[in-house]
Design an enzyme around this catalytic site. Sequence first.
Site, PDB file in Angstrom:
ATOM      1  N   GLU A 186      -3.272  14.668  10.246  1.00 16.23           N
ATOM      2  CA  GLU A 186      -4.239  14.393   9.187  1.00 16.23           C
ATOM      3  C   GLU A 186      -5.638  14.826   9.597  1.00 16.23           C
ATOM      4  OE1 GLU A 186      -4.050  10.191   8.765  1.00 16.23           O
ATOM      5  OE2 GLU A 186      -1.974  10.155   8.123  1.00 16.23           O
ATOM      6  N   HIS A 226       0.868  -1.183   0.000  1.00 15.82           N
ATOM      7  CA  HIS A 226       0.000   0.000   0.000  1.00 15.82           C
ATOM      8  C   HIS A 226       0.903   1.231   0.000  1.00 15.82           C
ATOM      9  CE1 HIS A 226      -3.871   1.991   1.012  1.00 15.82           C
ATOM     10  NE2 HIS A 226      -3.061   2.901   1.497  1.00 15.82           N
ATOM     11  N   HIS A 249      -3.683   5.133  14.452  1.00 15.68           N
ATOM     12  CA  HIS A 249      -4.990   4.907  13.868  1.00 15.68           C
ATOM     13  C   HIS A 249      -4.858   3.951  12.696  1.00 15.68           C
ATOM     14  CE1 HIS A 249      -3.216   8.269  11.654  1.00 15.68           C
ATOM     15  NE2 HIS A 249      -4.026   8.020  10.657  1.00 15.68           N
ATOM     16  N   HIS A 295      -1.087   2.937  11.311  1.00 14.69           N
ATOM     17  CA  HIS A 295       0.075   3.808  11.129  1.00 14.69           C
ATOM     18  C   HIS A 295       0.097   4.938  12.139  1.00 14.69           C
ATOM     19  CE1 HIS A 295      -3.201   5.436   8.602  1.00 14.69           C
ATOM     20  NE2 HIS A 295      -2.649   6.629   8.762  1.00 14.69           N
ATOM     21  N   HIS A 322      -6.416  12.966  13.068  1.00 12.49           N
ATOM     22  CA  HIS A 322      -5.387  12.099  13.638  1.00 12.49           C
ATOM     23  C   HIS A 322      -4.103  12.909  13.654  1.00 12.49           C
ATOM     24  CE1 HIS A 322      -8.328   9.204  11.709  1.00 12.49           C
ATOM     25  NE2 HIS A 322      -8.424   8.956  13.002  1.00 12.49           N
TER      26      HIS A 322
HETATM   27 FE   LIG Z   1      -3.845   8.247   8.534  1.00 13.06          FE
END
Ligand SMILES: [Fe+2]
Length: 450
Positions: A352, A303, A382, A346, A376
Amino acid sequence: MSLKHKAAAPAADSSLFDQSELQYQSGFGNDFATEALAGTLPVGRNSPQRVAHGLYAEQISGTAFTAPRDVNRRSWVYRIRPGAVHSPFKPYSNAWVEEPLCAQPEPNPMRWNPLPIPAQPTDFIDSWRLFAGNGAPQSMSGCAIYMYCATESMGHRYFYNGDGELLIVPQEGRLGIKTEFGLLRVEPQEMVVIPRGCRFNVSLLDGHARGYICENYGALLRLPDLGPIGSNGLALSRDFETPVAWYEDQEGDYELIAKFQGALWCASIGHAPCDVVAWHGNYAPYKYDMRRFNTIGTISFDHPDPSLFLVLQSPSYAPGVDDIDFVIFPPRWLVAENTFRPPWFHRNVASEFMGLVQGQYDAKSGGFVPGGASLHNCMVSHGPDAETFDKASNEDTSQPRKVTDTLAFMFETRVPLLPSNEALGSPLRQKDYYLCWQSVARHFNSGESV
Ligand SMILES: [Fe+2]
């Protein structure tokens, strides 16, 4: 002193914005030349002794005069009256601009439900609610993040922001925006940037409107370099649309509201402020249809980091590090094999703030709803909720899957975001958000390999 509406907002003239649809030019940061009256733009100079049609010349600079050519932004406007023709500004009281940021924020993940439609008639400017921010207008670095939910057009009220440019992401309801540079009609799944200092007026074309705003105090948003991606991909320069010249020649009782150094001000003005008959330059509003984003991702495994979804960036002084990244997650194919396909768990040095324009975000099975938001912050853990984790862990990754009906986005910042006190104490806040991870099961077995 608090000034109120001087005039009831007239019904939005949507046909006006229908006409604007044919008037867009394409390009990002292009040097435009556009005139609503033929023969207005001077040739060979910016400020001739006398401008055609008895107009006034005025320069609007969005960067330092000495900024390098590739980032230098300024436009010359030719208008019926210079911008200085208005009464003195007086303080304008509004709850959203007086709302402080929390000085000692908690390191918890946060999520909110959408703003409700206001019970009282509320126009675009009065409807902002501050959710988070960092930096300061004084330092010309950082941002403020707002959500808006409005029920009436601005009528004879106009606004400009002296503290930063505005990146507006509508979530519900189309906006008809008169600007000094021309007309814009913006709908959900599009975004619009109004430059610092640009005077504008918002009409609601669908009864009410809700969305997100990032006020950027720092370097102007720009397209990122593409590096190994090559010369195409992500957001294409040609898809950024800037209005052609359009003007209103109206005398009357108008208000000009300004945001300057964190405070709001209001001045009366005897004419409609969008009286620019012609302009040229590269400092102007623009909009972008996020459905045109060329999404790039893995075609093998893993990803990639979300920087691959970058639409616009506000660079900081640190090489490769942005003050603000505007990142979107549109519909796309997921094809990674033997991979956990949604965003993994992560923690980032970046912070964010996420919003959802429509549909469902692929890292959450519920709770993060269109019009809602999450924050976050720096190093706050999260990731996918328990249901998403179980589903994605058992997905047949030998088959491609298309994520449809979704458009999430992120205002990602270099500096931690301080939530506002209002957002922290809001009944919209989902205080049980943390529960979405508490049922993540333990699977560890020291005697078993994968
Ligand atoms: Fe994130």
